[in-house]
Structure formats: C-alpha cells, structure tokens
Write an enzyme that holds these catalytic residues in place. Structure first.
Site, short mmCIF file in Angstrom:
data_model
loop_
_atom_site.label_atom_id
_atom_site.label_comp_id
_atom_site.label_asym_id
_atom_site.label_seq_id
_atom_site.Cartn_x
_atom_site.Cartn_y
_atom_site.Cartn_z
N HIS A 138 0.82 -1.21 0.00
CA HIS A 138 0.00 0.00 0.00
C HIS A 138 0.86 1.27 0.00
O HIS A 138 0.35 2.35 -0.28
CB HIS A 138 -0.99 0.00 1.17
N ASP A 168 0.16 -7.67 1.17
CA ASP A 168 0.51 -6.26 1.40
C ASP A 168 2.02 -6.09 1.52
O ASP A 168 2.50 -5.34 2.37
CB ASP A 168 -0.19 -5.71 2.64
N SER A 244 4.67 2.57 8.01
CA SER A 244 4.35 1.43 7.16
C SER A 244 5.55 1.01 6.34
O SER A 244 6.17 1.84 5.66
CB SER A 244 3.19 1.77 6.22
#
Length: 498
Positions: A138, A168, A244
């Site tokens: 992402h 992911d 992230s």
C-alpha cells in the site's frame, strides 16, 4: 564539683569511639557488596537481579540500587545504531490527470486537461546487501516512480520487482554499484512470544527516522482485515502513519516483522500496531529475487473455526483447530487422505484457530514442500503429511476479451479455477463452475449488463463451464439472450432483447 572542661573532653572521646565503631560496622556490612563489585565491575545487570535458568520467582528477588555507571546508563542505543542504517525511506510519485470544468476554463483560464503529481512517503527495510528493499504494497500501490533514501540521506531511484496486494508486501531494488549495504537478518518468528521486547524503526509523519519500543502484545492475529493472508504480530510499540514498511526488530537486532497497520480512531498510535511476520516477508522477497512471482501454496480444502460447543463434542477442553468442510478433488489434501469432518488442530506443530491461520502457515512453505497437519479424527489424533502445491487452473494471464458484437462485447472473462479463486480471494467451493467477469471495457455494450466479479452460469440454457462453451453460444448469434449470473452471492436471471 567536676570541671566542665574535663567533662567535655570525656564526651568528645566517647563520641569519637562511637563514630569509629559505627564505621567498622558499616565496613563489615558493605564488604560483600564491594567485593562483588570488584569481581564484576562491568556487569550490565546487578548479580542480585540476574535470573539464571533456575532463579527464584521474581517476587523473591530484591531490587537493588545500581552500583556502577554502566548499570545506570543501560540503553538500546547500540542496538539502534547497528539496525537503523538498514531502515530506509520510500518515496513514491504518481501522476494524476484532471479535467477542468467549462466554468473553470472560462473564468480562470485553466486548461481543459491537466495533470498533477501526488507524492507519498513510507518506510522500508534493506534485506539483501545488493540493494533489495521490502516495504508494504500500500506504500507503493499505483505509483509511477519510486525513490529510496538511506539513513545517511543518499538517494537512489528504485525498480519495482514484485508487488503483492494480498500479503501487502512489495519488493524494490536499488543500484549502489559494488557497495554492500547494511541489512537486517530475519528472526525466527516461530519463537516469538507475547511479552518479548521489540523496537519499531521508521519515518512516522515524515518527521525523520524514529525509534519506539514496546513488547509483542499478541501473535497470530488473523481478524485484522488488512490482507487475505492475515497472521499478524501485534505490538504496543508506537506505530504511526509513515511507519508502514518499517522494521520491527528484537533485542538481537533481527527483523521480526514489517510494520503494516494500526488500529486507531484518530489516525495516531494508541498502542495497537500490526506487523507481517518475517517468515512471510522472506517468502515474498525470495520469490521477487528468483523470478518475480509469488506463488501461494495450496492445501485444497475449506475449513471453519471450532466453536466451544463443537470442541466439547470432540472431547476437547477448549476451542482449537478448524473443521474441514470441503476437500477439493485431486487436491493436495485429498491426495494426503484428509476428509470432510477432520479436525485440524495444528500445522507444523503450530496451533491454528481459523482458516486464515491455516492458509498462512501453509503459504510460508515453498510449493513442493511437505506440511505436517495434526488431525483429530474419530477421537484419535494423527499426523498427516500434505505436500503443498500451486493451485491449478487458469490465471489472470488467461483473460479473454470478448469482441463479437453481442451484449458480451467488451467483457474480459476467464474460467473459474482454484488458482483464479486464490488470486482474487474467491471461494472455489461455493462458486462452482462458470465464467468469471474479470473486467468490463468502458464505453462498450457489456457495461449495461455485466459488472466485474459476476459469474456467468448459463447462456440461452447452455451451461458455460469454459470460455469455449461461452464462445460457442455466442457464435450462433441471435437477438434474444437468456442469461443466468451470480452477483454478490445472489443468482440473477433475465432475458435481454437487442
């Protein structure tokens, strides 16, 4: 009468004697501590609180005051100094086209069509010295270009090797010539326990590289909803937007996981963060380096979690494992002898509690390897070895564009298969056979009748199991089409006249 000066002398002698006595008693009492300090001057942890294998319970251990400067200045700094150079910033850029309204064109002279560049920032981890960087999917999804900035501020353009939405994870490569970059080794996440100390390293909110510490709060979180292959490590180390793709490391400086998501109502950290375990990270990175395709091994079964009532009927003291509800014909589970009704309690010695956990533990193995399933059948526990294999059947590479001029004109279709079901998160057992509508071309007639995700069951009374079946019906032509499709789990029938 006694002379006061004589009395003062006696009192002074008495006080001096008492002072010497007190000093001697203190010396005797403190001698063991000073001798221990001389024997172990560099101990990082006082001997009185060191817990060897056969140490007494913590309640019986007495706290002591630090006895050396080294003990006062205990710090994670050396660990961070070694690990942080392997954590990078990942910058992405995406060109977005826009169209101005007639009013904007007239009033402000804005061009009818324009474009702008959207930038985003995340973190990444160097896992191979030749410049292999892993981050979250992402972080890079939809971007046109990628740039990696090292901890020493050097910048490099990056090439995307693999992006896998369902795990992911994404893998990038930068070219630093002959220079070998610092890396993080993978931790054995099978040994991770709740309470283990961890550090999160990343770039939250774009403020620069930041380190937070905490513990592992939970393992095997499968109900987070971030990806289809959910099996997250949960931590209370502060993780915020921008973290992230960053590293979650243990006290050995090993990569425990890649920080992926947070649970938050405000957008900031509330102490509930999730990381993808390094065993899955390693599988995806290996796939990217050795071919660029991540193939998920397949067990060929469907299962449901065990409730407390089911556990009691199976003679279990607590709910554990999954009940096999379907076995795909000629699939790995069927070949190994698994049956409907079998209760799988563990895979490779690790307990499972739902189908997602079972799929994850199978997916960390390479196709062709054997997984050992602990199975409870008719009250007897046994071990069944299952050789995991890639799911068979058509893939997205086999999509066919229909362009025959009928109401199907512009639809991209593909045959349902276990592999297609795995790639798109479908259930191959409940969907049955049919033609899957992969996408529909804008501006074509098919957009009036079909949506991506539809499953075409029959056309003009003919069951369409393969694309050839569908093309055979379309070749006959006609102006009336009787169609049966499945949409969002519901069967829809209708007649279209053109």
């Amino acid at each position: 009468m006694t002379d006061p000066r004589t009395m003062t002398k006696h009192v002074s002698k008495l006080l001096a004697f008492l002072s010497v006595a007190v000093l001697m008693l203190l010396t005797v009492a403190l001698a063991p501590m000073f001798s221990q300090a001389e024997r172990d001057p560099g101990d990082a942890i006082p001997a009185a609180v060191t817990l060897p294998a056969e140490s007494p319970p913590l309640a019986e251990v007495q706290a002591v005051v630090p006895r050396s400067q080294e003990q006062i200045y205990l710090s994670f700094a050396p660990l961070v100094k070694d690990a942080s150079p392997a954590v990078v910033n990942v910058y992405t850029a995406k060109t977005v086209k826009s169209r101005a309204s007639t009013m904007e064109q007239l009033l402000y002279g804005v061009p009818a069509q324009g474009s702008s560049v959207q930038n985003s920032l995340g973190s990444g981890v160097i896992v191979a010295a030749e410049g292999i960087v892993v981050t979250n999917n992402h972080v890079i999804q939809g971007a046109d270009s990628f740039r990696v900035v090292l901890s020493d501020r050097r910048e490099y353009p990056a090439e995307l090797l693999l992006a896998d939405e369902r795990t992911d994870l994404a893998v990038l490569k930068i070219d630093t010539g002959t220079e070998r970059l610092p890396t993080l080794d993978y931790a054995d996440t099978r040994a991770v326990q709740v309470g283990d100390l961890v550090l999160a390293i990343g770039n939250p909110f774009g403020v620069g590289q930041t380190v937070t510490n905490g513990i592992i709060s939970a393992t095997a979180r499968t109900d987070v909803g971030v990806s289809d292959y959910s099996f997250f490590l949960q931590t209370d180390a502060a993780v915020n937007p921008g973290n992230s793709g960053g590293a979650l490391i243990n006290t050995k400086g090993e990569l425990v996981g890649v920080n992926t998501a947070i649970f938050s109502r405000t957008g900031g950290s509330v102490g509930i963060g999730f990381a993808i375990p390094s065993e899955m990270v390693k599988r995806v990175v290996d796939a990217a380096v050795n071919g660029g395709t991540f193939v998920r091994p397949w067990l060929g079964l469907a299962a449901q979690s065990v409730s407390f009532d089911i556990a009691k009927t199976q003679g279990l003291t607590r709910p554990i494992g999954v009940i096999v509800t379907e076995v795909f014909p000629d699939g790995p589970a069927a070949k190994a002898g698994l049956r409907r009704g079998d209760l799988v309690t563990a895979i490779d010695g690790r307990e499972v509690f739902d189908e997602k956990g079972l799929k994850f533990l199978a997916a960390v193995r390479n196709p062709g390897e054997q997984a050992q399933l602990t199975v409870l059948r008719a009250g007897n526990s046994q071990t069944i070895k299952v050789q995991v294999e890639p799911p068979p059947g058509a893939t997205e590479a086999d999509v066919v564009l229909l362009a025959d001029g009928s109401i199907f004109n512009g639809a991209r279709v593909i045959e349902l298969s276990p592999r297609l079901a795995e790639e798109n998160g479908l259930d191959p057992f409940s969907k049955g056979s049919g033609i899957y509508v992969h996408s529909v071309t804008r501006g074509t007639i098919s957009r009036n009748y079909f949506k991506p995700g539809d499953i075409i069951r029959t056309v003009n009374g003919k069951t369409t199991k393969t694309v050839k079946d569908l093309e055979g019906v379309l070749a006959k032509g006609g102006r009336t089409w009787e169609i049966e499709i499945e949409r969002n789990g519901r069967t829809v029938k209708g007649t279209v006249r053109t």
